[in-house]
Design an enzyme around this catalytic site. Structure first.
Site, PDB file in Angstrom:
ATOM      1  N   CYS A  65       0.880  -1.166   0.000  1.00 33.03           N
ATOM      2  CA  CYS A  65       0.000   0.000   0.000  1.00 33.03           C
ATOM      3  C   CYS A  65       0.918   1.217   0.000  1.00 33.03           C
ATOM      4  CB  CYS A  65      -1.025  -0.029   1.142  1.00 33.03           C
ATOM      5  SG  CYS A  65      -0.359   0.148   2.804  1.00 33.03           S
ATOM      6  N   THR A  67       2.216   3.093   2.481  1.00 39.12           N
ATOM      7  CA  THR A  67       3.288   2.953   3.474  1.00 39.12           C
ATOM      8  C   THR A  67       3.609   1.503   3.792  1.00 39.12           C
ATOM      9  OG1 THR A  67       1.619   2.978   5.208  1.00 39.12           O
ATOM     10  CG2 THR A  67       2.643   5.102   4.646  1.00 39.12           C
ATOM     11  N   VAL A  69       1.826   0.028   5.870  1.00 39.25           N
ATOM     12  CA  VAL A  69       1.333  -0.087   7.249  1.00 39.25           C
ATOM     13  C   VAL A  69      -0.114  -0.593   7.292  1.00 39.25           C
ATOM     14  CG1 VAL A  69       0.804   1.164   9.374  1.00 39.25           C
ATOM     15  CG2 VAL A  69       2.925   1.645   8.145  1.00 39.25           C
ATOM     16  N   HIS A  98      13.947 -14.789  12.827  1.00 43.05           N
ATOM     17  CA  HIS A  98      13.563 -14.766  14.251  1.00 43.05           C
ATOM     18  C   HIS A  98      12.047 -14.791  14.470  1.00 43.05           C
ATOM     19  CE1 HIS A  98      17.609 -12.915  15.810  1.00 43.05           C
ATOM     20  NE2 HIS A  98      17.778 -13.969  15.029  1.00 43.05           N
ATOM     21  N   HIS A 133      13.228 -18.952  19.256  1.00 40.50           N
ATOM     22  CA  HIS A 133      12.322 -18.041  18.546  1.00 40.50           C
ATOM     23  C   HIS A 133      10.920 -18.640  18.436  1.00 40.50           C
ATOM     24  CE1 HIS A 133      15.769 -15.587  17.776  1.00 40.50           C
ATOM     25  NE2 HIS A 133      16.377 -16.581  17.132  1.00 40.50           N
ATOM     26  N   ARG A 136       9.048 -18.130  21.637  1.00 37.05           N
ATOM     27  CA  ARG A 136       8.505 -16.771  21.785  1.00 37.05           C
ATOM     28  C   ARG A 136       7.268 -16.567  20.918  1.00 37.05           C
ATOM     29  NH1 ARG A 136      14.676 -14.707  21.510  1.00 37.05           N
ATOM     30  NH2 ARG A 136      15.151 -15.095  23.694  1.00 37.05           N
TER      31      ARG A 136
HETATM   32  C1  RB5 Z   1      -4.228   5.285   0.711  1.00 36.30           C
HETATM   33  O1  RB5 Z   1      -4.347   6.650   0.530  1.00 36.30           O
HETATM   34  C2  RB5 Z   1      -3.227   4.997   1.822  1.00 36.30           C
HETATM   35  O2  RB5 Z   1      -3.789   5.361   3.043  1.00 36.30           O
HETATM   36  C3  RB5 Z   1      -2.827   3.533   1.818  1.00 36.30           C
HETATM   37  O3  RB5 Z   1      -2.233   3.198   0.616  1.00 36.30           O
HETATM   38  C4  RB5 Z   1      -1.832   3.109   2.874  1.00 36.30           C
HETATM   39  O4  RB5 Z   1      -0.692   3.899   2.872  1.00 36.30           O
HETATM   40  C5  RB5 Z   1      -2.373   2.912   4.227  1.00 36.30           C
HETATM   41  O5  RB5 Z   1      -1.681   2.533   5.171  1.00 36.30           O
END
Ligand code: RB5
Length: 140
Positions: A65, A67, A69, A98, A133, A136
């Protein structure tokens, strides 16, 4: 090696060249989408890849995506998934050795294609070390 891949519309710009590269490397790929630049929602694709990994229909998953994240958080909601966001190869390698990560998440707004390939290479070729590992991992 069978790998599931998925992304939202932002991650698509990295997913597509990585998909081509995976084919060149001879990997078998399941692409759950998205395949359009039209705005969509990353949880749809993160969870889809995660289910394929959790059900052992593929060996590993790579998701994208902006980031890395959001889509990793969605993937980690599926039981049995250990998804990691990485923007450098060292953590990617150690996350397999790990933490036995089974999904790698990359941010198309954070890293470029060549760095993405380097990170993926380290991750795919690393092996879980087990032992202390595993103990854990069994704790969560
Ligand atoms: C989309 O705008 C963006 O929020 C998504 O690609 C991502 O980075 C979310 O974590």
């Amino acid at each position: 090696m069978k790998i599931a891949i998925g992304s939202d519309h932002v991650g698509l710009v990295l997913k597509e060249p990585i998909k081509k590269w995976f084919y060149e490397l001879g990997y078998e790929i399941i692409d759950v989408g998205t395949n359009k630049l039209e705005r969509t929602d990353y949880p749809l694709f993160g969870k889809e890849v995660a289910k394929l990994v959790a059900n052992k229909e593929v060996d590993l998953g790579v998701i994208f995506c902006g980031t890395g994240v959001g889509i990793s958080l969605a993937a980690n909601k599926i039981k049995g998934i250990r998804a990691v966001v990485c923007s450098e190869p060292y953590s990617a390698k150690l996350s397999k050795e790990h933490n036995n990560t089974n999904i790698l998440s990359l941010g198309s707004r954070v890293i470029g294609l060549e760095l993405a390939k380097m990170i993926i290479n380290e991750w795919i070729n690393a092996n879980f070390e087990g032992g202390r590992h595993q103990k854990r991992i069994d704790m969560y």
